[in-house]
Design a protein around this motif. Structure first.
Motif, PDB file in Angstrom:
ATOM      1  N   ALA A  67       0.856  -1.181   0.000  1.00  0.00           N
ATOM      2  CA  ALA A  67       0.000   0.000   0.000  1.00  0.00           C
ATOM      3  C   ALA A  67       0.896   1.236   0.000  1.00  0.00           C
ATOM      4  O   ALA A  67       1.998   1.197   0.553  1.00  0.00           O
ATOM      5  N   PRO A  68       0.448   2.323  -0.609  1.00  0.00           N
ATOM      6  CA  PRO A  68       1.286   3.529  -0.648  1.00  0.00           C
ATOM      7  C   PRO A  68       1.365   4.258   0.688  1.00  0.00           C
ATOM      8  O   PRO A  68       2.306   5.013   0.926  1.00  0.00           O
TER       9      PRO A  68
ATOM     10  N   THR B 218      -3.661   1.887   3.267  1.00  0.00           N
ATOM     11  CA  THR B 218      -4.597   2.801   2.609  1.00  0.00           C
ATOM     12  C   THR B 218      -3.888   3.551   1.489  1.00  0.00           C
ATOM     13  O   THR B 218      -2.776   3.206   1.098  1.00  0.00           O
ATOM     14  N   ASP B 219      -4.544   4.573   0.951  1.00  0.00           N
ATOM     15  CA  ASP B 219      -3.962   5.420  -0.088  1.00  0.00           C
ATOM     16  C   ASP B 219      -4.472   6.849   0.127  1.00  0.00           C
ATOM     17  O   ASP B 219      -5.330   7.095   0.991  1.00  0.00           O
ATOM     18  N   ILE B 220      -3.950   7.781  -0.639  1.00  0.00           N
ATOM     19  CA  ILE B 220      -4.288   9.192  -0.413  1.00  0.00           C
ATOM     20  C   ILE B 220      -5.782   9.440  -0.580  1.00  0.00           C
ATOM     21  O   ILE B 220      -6.424  10.082   0.274  1.00  0.00           O
ATOM     22  N   ASP B 221      -6.367   8.950  -1.679  1.00  0.00           N
ATOM     23  CA  ASP B 221      -7.780   9.224  -1.925  1.00  0.00           C
ATOM     24  C   ASP B 221      -8.659   8.657  -0.820  1.00  0.00           C
ATOM     25  O   ASP B 221      -9.633   9.298  -0.397  1.00  0.00           O
ATOM     26  N   SER B 222      -8.345   7.454  -0.347  1.00  0.00           N
ATOM     27  CA  SER B 222      -9.140   6.849   0.729  1.00  0.00           C
ATOM     28  C   SER B 222      -8.978   7.627   2.031  1.00  0.00           C
ATOM     29  O   SER B 222      -9.953   7.815   2.783  1.00  0.00           O
TER      30      SER B 222
ATOM     31  N   LEU C  57       6.423  -3.984   2.454  1.00  0.00           N
ATOM     32  CA  LEU C  57       5.074  -3.485   2.217  1.00  0.00           C
ATOM     33  C   LEU C  57       5.028  -2.311   1.231  1.00  0.00           C
ATOM     34  O   LEU C  57       3.958  -1.757   0.997  1.00  0.00           O
ATOM     35  N   ALA C  58       6.161  -1.939   0.679  1.00  0.00           N
ATOM     36  CA  ALA C  58       6.219  -0.800  -0.244  1.00  0.00           C
ATOM     37  C   ALA C  58       5.857  -1.226  -1.661  1.00  0.00           C
ATOM     38  O   ALA C  58       6.300  -2.281  -2.125  1.00  0.00           O
ATOM     39  N   PRO C  59       5.056  -0.419  -2.362  1.00  0.00           N
ATOM     40  CA  PRO C  59       4.774  -0.724  -3.770  1.00  0.00           C
ATOM     41  C   PRO C  59       6.065  -0.787  -4.581  1.00  0.00           C
ATOM     42  O   PRO C  59       7.014  -0.048  -4.311  1.00  0.00           O
TER      43      PRO C  59
END
Length: 254
Positions: free
Chosen positions: A139-140, A195-199, A251-253
């Motif tokens: 996840a970012p 999670t991510d920025i948009d979420s 865990l890094a993309p």
């Protein structure tokens, strides 16, 4: 099956030189990748690198996003002790048996300013981090919560998170990574979410709308109700902050 045992470490750097956390995280990720070739029982204390072991598994290496409430600058690491108390945790304790000279030598001397560690035990509903590794989950961003609970209420709080909060956050693009009781104490818990920025932004705005502070977003009253429900277990502050996984870490993309 024995519970999973984990270690959460917060590392601080001084003076405020932004290259220090980068150098530390790169050093850590690089040498732990070498340890992937070991077996779980193969452990040794080495000069400059402390204990070398696959069973002390660096699952998460993160740069703390200061604007979300961290002391700047800070790195956060999440370790999985394969085999629990009798596995990776035992190996970490064994390096102090006899207090060998190698324990006091490090390739990163003078890079870190201070560090704080939390030993953690998983509770029911916590994903096995080795399953996440096998899935190649990334996840970012990661949402990281530390909360102070009433003495003895840690497992009750985490059960409420699992039953009440996890479905809400899942609807807002968050995946549960860990529900942890801080061990050797009875007043602190840790939760982890991918999670991510948009979420992240959607969740914040849904809360704002639910309390009447954002007329343009869709409200989710469940976010407000959860905060009320959580207070029956809390006995002090709670704080959520965001972490960015360091490139090359598990865990890094890619």
């Amino acid at each position: 099956m024995a519970r999973g045992i984990y270690l959460l470490e917060e590392v601080y750097f001084h003076p405020m030189n932004s290259t220090n956390p980068r150098e530390y995280l790169q050093w850590l990720v690089d040498y732990k990748k070498e340890d992937e070739q070991r077996t779980d029982s193969d452990a040794e204390l080495t000069k400059g690198l402390s204990v070398r072991s696959r069973a002390i598994d660096l699952v998460g290496a993160f740069y703390a996003i200061g604007i979300t409430g961290h002391e700047q600058f800070k790195a956060v690491t999440l370790w999985d002790c394969h085999g629990g108390w009798d596995g990776g945790w035992r190996q970490q304790l064994e390096i102090y048996n006899g207090v060998k000279p190698e324990l006091f030598l490090s390739n990163i001397d003078n890079l870190r300013h201070k560090a704080f560690s939390r030993p953690m035990g998983a509770v029911h509903g916590t994903p096995d981090l080795q399953d996440l590794r096998a899935e190649k989950y990334t996840a970012p961003f990661f949402l990281h919560e530390i909360a102070q609970v009433r003495p003895g209420a840690a497992q009750d709080y985490l059960a409420a998170v699992r039953e009440e909060r996890a479905p809400i956050l899942a609807d807002h693009g968050h995946r549960l990574v860990g529900l942890y009781e801080v061990m050797l104490s009875d007043t602190e818990v840790v939760t982890f979410w991918g999670t991510d920025i948009d979420s992240h932004l959607e969740t914040q705005r849904a809360y704002d709308a639910a309390v009447g502070l954002d007329a343009e977003a869709a409200a989710d009253p469940r976010l407000v109700e959860w905060r009320k429900s959580a207070r029956q277990y809390l006995d002090g502050p709670w704080r959520e902050t965001l972490l960015a996984p360091f490139p090359g870490s598990v865990l890094a993309p890619k």
